[in-house]
Motif scaffolding. Structure first.
Motif, PDB file in Angstrom:
ATOM      1  N   ASP A   1       0.582  -1.275  -0.014  1.00  0.00           N
ATOM      2  CA  ASP A   1      -0.222   0.097  -0.092  1.00  0.00           C
ATOM      3  C   ASP A   1       0.975   1.349  -0.015  1.00  0.00           C
ATOM      4  O   ASP A   1       0.593   2.334   0.592  1.00  0.00           O
ATOM      5  N   GLU A   2       1.831   1.139  -0.844  1.00  0.00           N
ATOM      6  CA  GLU A   2       2.690   2.438  -0.935  1.00  0.00           C
ATOM      7  C   GLU A   2       3.436   2.271  -2.256  1.00  0.00           C
ATOM      8  O   GLU A   2       3.789   0.968  -2.596  1.00  0.00           O
ATOM      9  N   ASP A   3       3.854   3.289  -2.914  1.00  0.00           N
ATOM     10  CA  ASP A   3       4.424   3.089  -4.221  1.00  0.00           C
ATOM     11  C   ASP A   3       6.120   2.904  -4.258  1.00  0.00           C
ATOM     12  O   ASP A   3       6.732   3.678  -3.316  1.00  0.00           O
ATOM     13  N   LEU A   4       6.549   1.802  -4.255  1.00  0.00           N
ATOM     14  CA  LEU A   4       7.784   1.560  -4.203  1.00  0.00           C
ATOM     15  C   LEU A   4       8.416   1.087  -5.593  1.00  0.00           C
ATOM     16  O   LEU A   4       9.291   0.225  -5.834  1.00  0.00           O
ATOM     17  N   ALA A   5       7.944   2.025  -6.588  1.00  0.00           N
ATOM     18  CA  ALA A   5       8.551   2.038  -7.955  1.00  0.00           C
ATOM     19  C   ALA A   5       9.957   2.138  -7.783  1.00  0.00           C
ATOM     20  O   ALA A   5      10.648   2.686  -6.939  1.00  0.00           O
ATOM     21  N   PRO A   6      10.832   1.108  -8.592  1.00  0.00           N
ATOM     22  CA  PRO A   6      10.549   0.623  -9.998  1.00  0.00           C
ATOM     23  C   PRO A   6       9.918  -0.765  -9.480  1.00  0.00           C
ATOM     24  O   PRO A   6      10.132  -1.515 -10.461  1.00  0.00           O
ATOM     25  N   TRP A   7       9.911  -1.392  -8.501  1.00  0.00           N
ATOM     26  CA  TRP A   7       9.569  -2.708  -8.231  1.00  0.00           C
ATOM     27  C   TRP A   7       8.169  -2.923  -8.600  1.00  0.00           C
ATOM     28  O   TRP A   7       7.119  -2.231  -8.411  1.00  0.00           O
ATOM     29  N   ASP A   8       8.071  -4.305  -9.285  1.00  0.00           N
ATOM     30  CA  ASP A   8       6.831  -4.606  -9.629  1.00  0.00           C
ATOM     31  C   ASP A   8       6.078  -5.376  -8.781  1.00  0.00           C
ATOM     32  O   ASP A   8       6.485  -6.628  -8.661  1.00  0.00           O
ATOM     33  N   LEU A   9       5.349  -4.840  -7.827  1.00  0.00           N
ATOM     34  CA  LEU A   9       4.868  -5.586  -6.745  1.00  0.00           C
ATOM     35  C   LEU A   9       3.220  -5.657  -6.826  1.00  0.00           C
ATOM     36  O   LEU A   9       2.709  -4.944  -7.639  1.00  0.00           O
ATOM     37  N   PRO A  10       2.505  -6.450  -5.974  1.00  0.00           N
ATOM     38  CA  PRO A  10       1.132  -6.597  -5.925  1.00  0.00           C
ATOM     39  C   PRO A  10       0.834  -5.439  -5.381  1.00  0.00           C
ATOM     40  O   PRO A  10       0.369  -5.368  -3.964  1.00  0.00           O
ATOM     41  N   TYR A  11       0.410  -4.126  -5.947  1.00  0.00           N
ATOM     42  CA  TYR A  11      -0.103  -2.899  -5.250  1.00  0.00           C
ATOM     43  C   TYR A  11      -1.403  -2.686  -5.040  1.00  0.00           C
ATOM     44  O   TYR A  11      -2.134  -3.468  -5.802  1.00  0.00           O
ATOM     45  N   SER A  12      -1.666  -1.998  -4.113  1.00  0.00           N
ATOM     46  CA  SER A  12      -3.290  -2.087  -3.601  1.00  0.00           C
ATOM     47  C   SER A  12      -3.925  -1.019  -4.806  1.00  0.00           C
ATOM     48  O   SER A  12      -3.037  -0.093  -5.587  1.00  0.00           O
ATOM     49  N   THR A  13      -5.267  -0.986  -5.204  1.00  0.00           N
ATOM     50  CA  THR A  13      -5.858  -0.113  -6.246  1.00  0.00           C
ATOM     51  C   THR A  13      -5.541   1.178  -5.650  1.00  0.00           C
ATOM     52  O   THR A  13      -5.577   2.013  -6.544  1.00  0.00           O
ATOM     53  N   ASP A  14      -5.356   1.728  -4.433  1.00  0.00           N
ATOM     54  CA  ASP A  14      -5.088   3.070  -4.109  1.00  0.00           C
ATOM     55  C   ASP A  14      -3.770   3.418  -4.754  1.00  0.00           C
ATOM     56  O   ASP A  14      -3.564   4.585  -5.493  1.00  0.00           O
TER      57      ASP A  14
END
Length: 154
Positions: free
Chosen positions: A132-145
């Motif tokens: 539930d936080e943007d950790l770009a550049p990693w391609d993670l299973p992110y929340s819709t928010d």
């Protein structure tokens, strides 16, 4: 993060002699404490600690339902949350670059390289934990928010 269980003191002699039974008892107690702590920290602060793979395995071996038993029986939601967080944690990278990225998110906090913010939701018939936080550049299973926030910033 999670202190050694009280059994360590009473099993000290057996542990120092290498008794495998004592090691299993200590390992099981530590897994229970770590599993409970993982759920508590998520509920209080949305943090999911990134435990080592071996500790995740021990938690699963002890059993999520056993760890999440409350005084009145099984706590179904806690079991679902812990299962979802274990699944997410097992899929996250454990390399130096990922830890360094987490540390850059909040350089003031020395422990920041060991946890991520997560969200656990029920999606259809399954409980799913997502970063539930943007950790770009990693391609993670992110929340819709997080994904919606990325779309709106473009």
């Amino acid at each position: 993060m999670v202190p050694l269980p009280p059994a360590q003191a009473s099993l000290e002699h057996l542990l120092t002699t290498g008794d495998p039974w004592a090691e299993v008892v200590l390992q099981s107690e530590w897994a229970v404490l770590a599993g409970v702590y993982l759920v508590e920290q998520f509920r209080v602060s949305r943090r999911m600690w990134l435990y080592p793979p071996r500790l995740l395995k021990w938690i699963r071996e002890v059993g999520v339902d056993f760890i999440c038993q409350g005084p009145d029986g099984d706590e179904f939601i806690a079991s679902c949350q812990l299962t979802a967080m274990l699944t997410l944690s097992e899929s996250l990278s454990r390399n130096q670059g990922f830890s360094e990225r987490l540390a850059r998110v909040d350089p003031v906090r020395r422990d920041r390289s060991s946890w991520v913010y997560v969200r656990v939701d029920r999606l259809e018939d399954a409980w799913v934990a997502q970063v539930d936080e943007d950790l770009a550049p990693w391609d993670l299973p992110y929340s819709t928010d997080v994904l919606d926030g990325r779309d709106s910033s473009k």
